[in-house]
Design a protein around this motif. Sequence first.
Motif, mmCIF file in Angstrom:
data_model
loop_
_atom_site.group_PDB
_atom_site.id
_atom_site.type_symbol
_atom_site.label_atom_id
_atom_site.label_comp_id
_atom_site.label_asym_id
_atom_site.label_seq_id
_atom_site.Cartn_x
_atom_site.Cartn_y
_atom_site.Cartn_z
ATOM 1 N N ILE A 24 0.845 -1.189 0.000
ATOM 2 C CA ILE A 24 0.000 0.000 0.000
ATOM 3 C C ILE A 24 0.879 1.237 0.000
ATOM 4 N N ASN A 25 0.609 2.139 -0.926
ATOM 5 C CA ASN A 25 1.329 3.406 -1.016
ATOM 6 C C ASN A 25 0.304 4.524 -1.168
ATOM 7 N N GLN A 26 -0.018 5.174 -0.044
ATOM 8 C CA GLN A 26 -1.039 6.215 0.006
ATOM 9 C C GLN A 26 -2.369 5.659 -0.498
ATOM 10 N N ASP A 27 -2.866 6.189 -1.633
ATOM 11 C CA ASP A 27 -4.165 5.728 -2.117
ATOM 12 C C ASP A 27 -4.042 4.677 -3.214
ATOM 13 N N THR A 28 -2.873 4.052 -3.309
ATOM 14 C CA THR A 28 -2.642 3.001 -4.298
ATOM 15 C C THR A 28 -2.346 1.685 -3.593
ATOM 16 N N ILE A 29 -3.034 0.647 -4.020
ATOM 17 C CA ILE A 29 -2.814 -0.680 -3.451
ATOM 18 C C ILE A 29 -2.468 -1.649 -4.574
ATOM 19 N N THR A 30 -1.490 -2.478 -4.322
ATOM 20 C CA THR A 30 -1.054 -3.486 -5.291
ATOM 21 C C THR A 30 -1.221 -4.866 -4.663
ATOM 22 N N ILE A 31 -1.902 -5.743 -5.366
ATOM 23 C CA ILE A 31 -2.164 -7.096 -4.864
ATOM 24 C C ILE A 31 -1.738 -8.105 -5.907
ATOM 25 N N GLU A 32 -0.988 -9.087 -5.460
ATOM 26 C CA GLU A 32 -0.623 -10.197 -6.338
ATOM 27 C C GLU A 32 -1.476 -11.404 -5.955
ATOM 28 N N LEU A 33 -2.280 -11.842 -6.886
ATOM 29 C CA LEU A 33 -3.220 -12.928 -6.620
ATOM 30 C C LEU A 33 -2.559 -14.288 -6.767
ATOM 31 N N PRO A 34 -3.052 -15.272 -6.026
ATOM 32 C CA PRO A 34 -2.574 -16.639 -6.245
ATOM 33 C C PRO A 34 -3.071 -17.169 -7.575
ATOM 34 N N ALA A 35 -2.480 -18.230 -8.030
ATOM 35 C CA ALA A 35 -2.874 -18.804 -9.314
ATOM 36 C C ALA A 35 -4.288 -19.380 -9.226
ATOM 37 N N PRO A 36 -5.076 -19.237 -10.276
ATOM 38 C CA PRO A 36 -6.416 -19.839 -10.277
ATOM 39 C C PRO A 36 -6.324 -21.360 -10.299
ATOM 40 N N GLU A 37 -7.354 -21.988 -9.803
ATOM 41 C CA GLU A 37 -7.348 -23.447 -9.728
ATOM 42 C C GLU A 37 -8.776 -23.974 -9.780
ATOM 43 N N ILE A 38 -8.888 -25.268 -9.998
ATOM 44 C CA ILE A 38 -10.186 -25.922 -9.951
ATOM 45 C C ILE A 38 -10.571 -26.064 -8.486
ATOM 46 N N LEU A 39 -11.636 -25.393 -8.095
ATOM 47 C CA LEU A 39 -12.047 -25.413 -6.692
ATOM 48 C C LEU A 39 -12.997 -26.562 -6.380
ATOM 49 N N ASP A 40 -13.785 -26.963 -7.368
ATOM 50 C CA ASP A 40 -14.747 -28.034 -7.114
ATOM 51 C C ASP A 40 -15.215 -28.607 -8.439
ATOM 52 N N SER A 41 -15.511 -29.882 -8.435
ATOM 53 C CA SER A 41 -16.080 -30.545 -9.613
ATOM 54 C C SER A 41 -16.967 -31.677 -9.110
ATOM 55 N N LYS A 42 -18.124 -31.782 -9.734
ATOM 56 C CA LYS A 42 -19.069 -32.795 -9.259
ATOM 57 C C LYS A 42 -20.074 -33.136 -10.344
ATOM 58 N N ILE A 43 -20.732 -34.257 -10.132
ATOM 59 C CA ILE A 43 -21.847 -34.673 -10.963
ATOM 60 C C ILE A 43 -23.136 -34.313 -10.226
ATOM 61 N N ASP A 44 -23.996 -33.586 -10.903
ATOM 62 C CA ASP A 44 -25.279 -33.238 -10.307
ATOM 63 C C ASP A 44 -26.225 -34.419 -10.490
ATOM 64 N N VAL A 45 -26.331 -35.225 -9.439
ATOM 65 C CA VAL A 45 -27.102 -36.469 -9.541
ATOM 66 C C VAL A 45 -28.589 -36.189 -9.723
#
Length: 225
Positions: A125-146
């Motif tokens: 954070i630098n005054q009114d500027t914020i820099t964020i480095e995000l984690p890598a995207p991933e598969i969070l869930d997978s399922k069969i809708d029975v």
Amino acid sequence: MNNFINARFLKATPILIKGSLTIFIAVGTFSAWQTTRNLWRNFTGMFNYQVTSPTIKDPHILIQQIQGVSELTTTVFVMDAIAPISSQRKLGEWVIGETSLLYIARGEVKAGLDLSKITSEDVSINQDTITIELPAPEILDSKIDVTKSQVYDYDRGFLNLGPDNAPQLQSEAQKQTLNKIKQTACDENILEQANERAIVVISQLMETSGYKNVVVKTSSLETCP
């Protein structure tokens, strides 16, 4: 002579009283107007307020808030797939019966970010500027809708000589279908879409926190399973 003066004074007295009364009323009216004006200014001033932008001074509090979201699902992939599967009954090398099952499945794959992985090193954070480095995207869930999947056909073959193992075949069909749907989601670049949408969501989240300038950096994509 004195009587004449007194008479003229008595005649002038009402005029003096009337003039004094007029001045008094004028002064009183002006004072009342000034007081009313001041009261009105004070009253209207109560509504001339300014709303300052909320800011979070402590970056650790900000990180805790981001981590509190935990998993951020930004993309959902839904697909219907058909899985034919079969098993045989053998006597030695001879096949005496075969059972086939046709399963139609509705699969769902969710992709996004695990925000609990963000640390203080990922936020600056630098005054009114914020820099964020995000984690890598991933598969969070997978399922069969029975609830939206079904066995379309089940056949034990000639004279029903095939093995009666519908539950096992259905379970295997669900497994194969889910793998197929996940692979299709990867081929459709689900992780890249999740990354792009995460940038938009996090940017909007930080802007509502009072930061005028938001810089969101992304990590390299993980291998899609």
